[in-house]
Design a protein around this motif. Structure first.
Motif, PDB file in Angstrom:
ATOM      1  N   THR A   1      -9.564  -1.488   3.337  1.00  0.00           N
ATOM      2  CA  THR A   1      -9.772  -3.217   2.811  1.00  0.00           C
ATOM      3  C   THR A   1      -9.126  -4.014   4.185  1.00  0.00           C
ATOM      4  O   THR A   1      -9.086  -4.702   4.618  1.00  0.00           O
TER       5      THR A   1
ATOM      6  N   THR B   1      -8.655   3.360 -10.702  1.00  0.00           N
ATOM      7  CA  THR B   1      -7.992   3.143  -9.342  1.00  0.00           C
ATOM      8  C   THR B   1      -8.218   3.676  -8.489  1.00  0.00           C
ATOM      9  O   THR B   1      -8.559   3.955  -7.367  1.00  0.00           O
TER      10      THR B   1
ATOM     11  N   PHE C   1       0.933  -1.299   0.171  1.00  0.00           N
ATOM     12  CA  PHE C   1      -0.001   0.163  -0.078  1.00  0.00           C
ATOM     13  C   PHE C   1       0.900   1.114   0.334  1.00  0.00           C
ATOM     14  O   PHE C   1       0.314   2.306   0.206  1.00  0.00           O
TER      15      PHE C   1
ATOM     16  N   THR D   1      -9.692   0.512  -1.508  1.00  0.00           N
ATOM     17  CA  THR D   1      -7.948   0.148  -0.800  1.00  0.00           C
ATOM     18  C   THR D   1      -7.800   0.878   0.390  1.00  0.00           C
ATOM     19  O   THR D   1      -7.480  -0.400   1.492  1.00  0.00           O
TER      20      THR D   1
ATOM     21  N   LYS E   1     -11.111   4.024  -6.614  1.00  0.00           N
ATOM     22  CA  LYS E   1     -11.441   2.847  -5.951  1.00  0.00           C
ATOM     23  C   LYS E   1     -10.220   3.077  -4.567  1.00  0.00           C
ATOM     24  O   LYS E   1     -10.662   2.302  -3.831  1.00  0.00           O
TER      25      LYS E   1
END
Length: 246
Positions: free
Chosen positions: A231, A221, A123, A228, A224
């Motif tokens: 999560t 991307t 990440f 992300t 989202k």
């Protein structure tokens, strides 16, 4: 005069405005059998059109379409539909009882938790996008177009220049480490840059297996990214819908 008229529409959304007008003209020719569309548009035509639209789209979409058509029709046909009282009353009635969906929002604690606990090998790019986006209140498109030349390491801070903004006004901001926050924002940025080696100038690129790739981040991307970020914050085994998170 024609050259001046072309400047009346917003530059970045001009195609959307023109598309809304084309849809209206196509509908008139197909359903109303109006051969002379430019001459025969009146309040009844717009009432019928928006009544048809209201069967398939939400109230917020109808109002957005009305706003765009109001600008287009006065330019193309010299008709001011804002004077149509019956049409405005109809749109207001369609808006009765409509409750817009509000997206879930990440808290400050959740953002700090993600930055401190999420593994960098998965990440790191997301952390950099989050730090820059929050520090500069950036829109997704602004992050998308951010260039390496727009970000400068000043040692004790990071200088970011945002160009090509929605209101066409460039802005600059600094990213500094907060005194009481254990997260080192500058170190996160530097760690990301040490793995970045691309031939293009895009700042944010895909990050996989602990290193940057050459593929720039796309707009989907960016859309989202909140999901992300959320999560790794969800306990394992717990299923939570994240599609509405922004």
């Amino acid at each position: 005069a024609e050259e001046a008229i072309t400047e009346l529409l917003p530059t970045k959304s001009r195609k959307v405005y023109e598309k809304s007008y084309e849809d209206l003209v196509t509908w008139c020719r197909a359903w109303c059998n109006l051969k002379k569309v430019l001459d025969e548009m009146n309040e009844n035509v717009f009432l019928a059109y928006f009544n048809e639209k209201s069967k398939t789209v939400r109230a917020s979409t109808i109002w957005a379409n009305y706003s765009m058509l109001k600008s287009m029709v006065i330019i193309k046909n010299n008709i001011d539909i804002s004077q149509y009282s019956k049409l405005k009353a109809f749109l207001k009635r369609k808006n009765d009882g409509y409750k817009p969906k509000k997206s879930k929002v990440l808290t400050v604690e959740q953002v700090d938790q993600f930055l401190s606990q999420a593994p960098d090998d998965q990440f790191l790019m997301v952390k950099v996008a989050l730090i820059v986006g929050v520090a500069g209140a950036c829109r997704g498109n602004e992050l998308l177009q951010l260039s390496i030349n727009d970000v400068t390491d000043l040692g004790s801070s990071i200088l970011v220049n945002i160009n090509n903004t929605k209101n066409n006004i460039d802005r600059t901001f600094l990213i500094k480490n907060a005194p009481k926050n254990p997260i080192d924002f500058i170190q996160v940025y530097r760690k990301y840059m040490t793995t970045k080696n691309t031939s293009h100038s895009r700042f944010l690129v895909q990050y996989k297996h602990g290193r940057c790739t050459t593929q720039p981040i796309g707009k989907n991307t960016f859309g989202k990214l909140p999901q992300t970020i959320a999560t790794p914050l969800i306990p394992k085994g717990l299923k939570v819908p994240l599609q509405s998170l922004k």
